[in-house]
Write a protein that holds these residues in place. Sequence first.
Motif, PDB file in Angstrom:
ATOM      1  N   ALA A  94       3.222  10.709   0.924  1.00  0.00           N
ATOM      2  CA  ALA A  94       2.455  11.074   2.165  1.00  0.00           C
ATOM      3  C   ALA A  94       3.057  12.297   2.847  1.00  0.00           C
ATOM      4  N   SER A 104      -4.204   4.276  -6.356  1.00  0.00           N
ATOM      5  CA  SER A 104      -4.084   3.615  -4.941  1.00  0.00           C
ATOM      6  C   SER A 104      -4.534   2.021  -5.235  1.00  0.00           C
ATOM      7  N   SER A 105      -5.498   1.987  -6.233  1.00  0.00           N
ATOM      8  CA  SER A 105      -5.998   0.657  -6.814  1.00  0.00           C
ATOM      9  C   SER A 105      -4.957  -0.305  -7.326  1.00  0.00           C
ATOM     10  N   CYS A 139       1.975  -1.330   5.729  1.00  0.00           N
ATOM     11  CA  CYS A 139       2.247   0.110   6.291  1.00  0.00           C
ATOM     12  C   CYS A 139       2.089   0.817   4.833  1.00  0.00           C
ATOM     13  N   ALA A 142      -1.922   0.813   4.518  1.00  0.00           N
ATOM     14  CA  ALA A 142      -2.532   1.509   5.451  1.00  0.00           C
ATOM     15  C   ALA A 142      -2.554   3.215   5.223  1.00  0.00           C
ATOM     16  N   LEU A 143      -1.617   3.604   4.491  1.00  0.00           N
ATOM     17  CA  LEU A 143      -1.318   4.921   4.112  1.00  0.00           C
ATOM     18  C   LEU A 143      -2.419   4.987   3.039  1.00  0.00           C
ATOM     19  N   LEU A 144      -2.544   4.274   2.224  1.00  0.00           N
ATOM     20  CA  LEU A 144      -3.412   4.264   1.118  1.00  0.00           C
ATOM     21  C   LEU A 144      -4.835   4.154   1.726  1.00  0.00           C
ATOM     22  N   ARG A 145      -5.001   3.512   2.699  1.00  0.00           N
ATOM     23  CA  ARG A 145      -6.456   3.182   3.207  1.00  0.00           C
ATOM     24  C   ARG A 145      -7.058   2.054   2.198  1.00  0.00           C
ATOM     25  N   ARG A 146      -6.085   0.969   2.062  1.00  0.00           N
ATOM     26  CA  ARG A 146      -6.470   0.001   1.396  1.00  0.00           C
ATOM     27  C   ARG A 146      -6.069  -1.343   1.889  1.00  0.00           C
ATOM     28  N   LEU A 147      -5.988  -1.411   3.236  1.00  0.00           N
ATOM     29  CA  LEU A 147      -5.910  -2.687   3.994  1.00  0.00           C
ATOM     30  C   LEU A 147      -6.683  -3.812   3.452  1.00  0.00           C
ATOM     31  N   ASP A 148      -7.867  -3.480   3.060  1.00  0.00           N
ATOM     32  CA  ASP A 148      -8.736  -4.404   2.606  1.00  0.00           C
ATOM     33  C   ASP A 148      -8.475  -5.180   1.268  1.00  0.00           C
TER      34      ASP A 148
END
Length: 229
Positions: A94, A104-105, A139, A142-148
């Motif tokens: 990042a 990211s997955s 954290c 969140a950086l990977l935009r995968r909090l889901d």
Amino acid sequence: MDDSSTLHVQKHVEFIKSLDNKKDLESLLTEHIRMNGAYWGLTALDLMGSLNDLDQDKIISWILQCQHDCGGFGGNIGHDPHILYTLSAVQILALYDKLAVLDSSKIASYITGLQQNDGSFYGDEWGEIDTRFSYGAICCLALLRRLDAINLEKAITYIVSCKNFDGGFGSTPGGESHAGQIFCCVAALAIAGSLHYVDKDLLGWWLCERQVKSGGLNGRPEKLPDVSI
């Protein structure tokens, strides 16, 4: 200006750069946490405007060699994956604006597999639980935009269960409040949009009381001051 009050930036830069080539016993004994050390060093270089003083392509190549098939990263090539090293790897990428090189997955799947039914996280396959790992998971995702990818509600509930009567947070429910754990828990709650669970007045007083007569700060009552907290 008094020389003692001057920050010799270039000397700091050269010192950090020299660590990349150290071949001594200390370097050997800490090779398993090299990923964390790289993150700390590169962050310092970035703050001093010298991030590009090291070979970015070489660093990124090394990071990718530390990734395992499970998606997690080890602290160095050939070392076991852990959530803390995985966070540092993602943070470095990042820093370089190179998150696109990651799947990211795959990383999200690794972190999801470490979450337990109570919302806590193992650090690795061996089952240690600590709120540092909760922060690492939240954290990183969140950086990977995968909090889901995780059960965020349960993760928040677990962190809140580690809050103590003094306003601080411990490593597990009932664990002693510690400044390092407090940083991790408050940061995780902030990322998750759940800072309302923090008693800011009570915690604020506890943190203020960490300053000792020398001016330094300790991590918990009756301890010596420590710059690492």
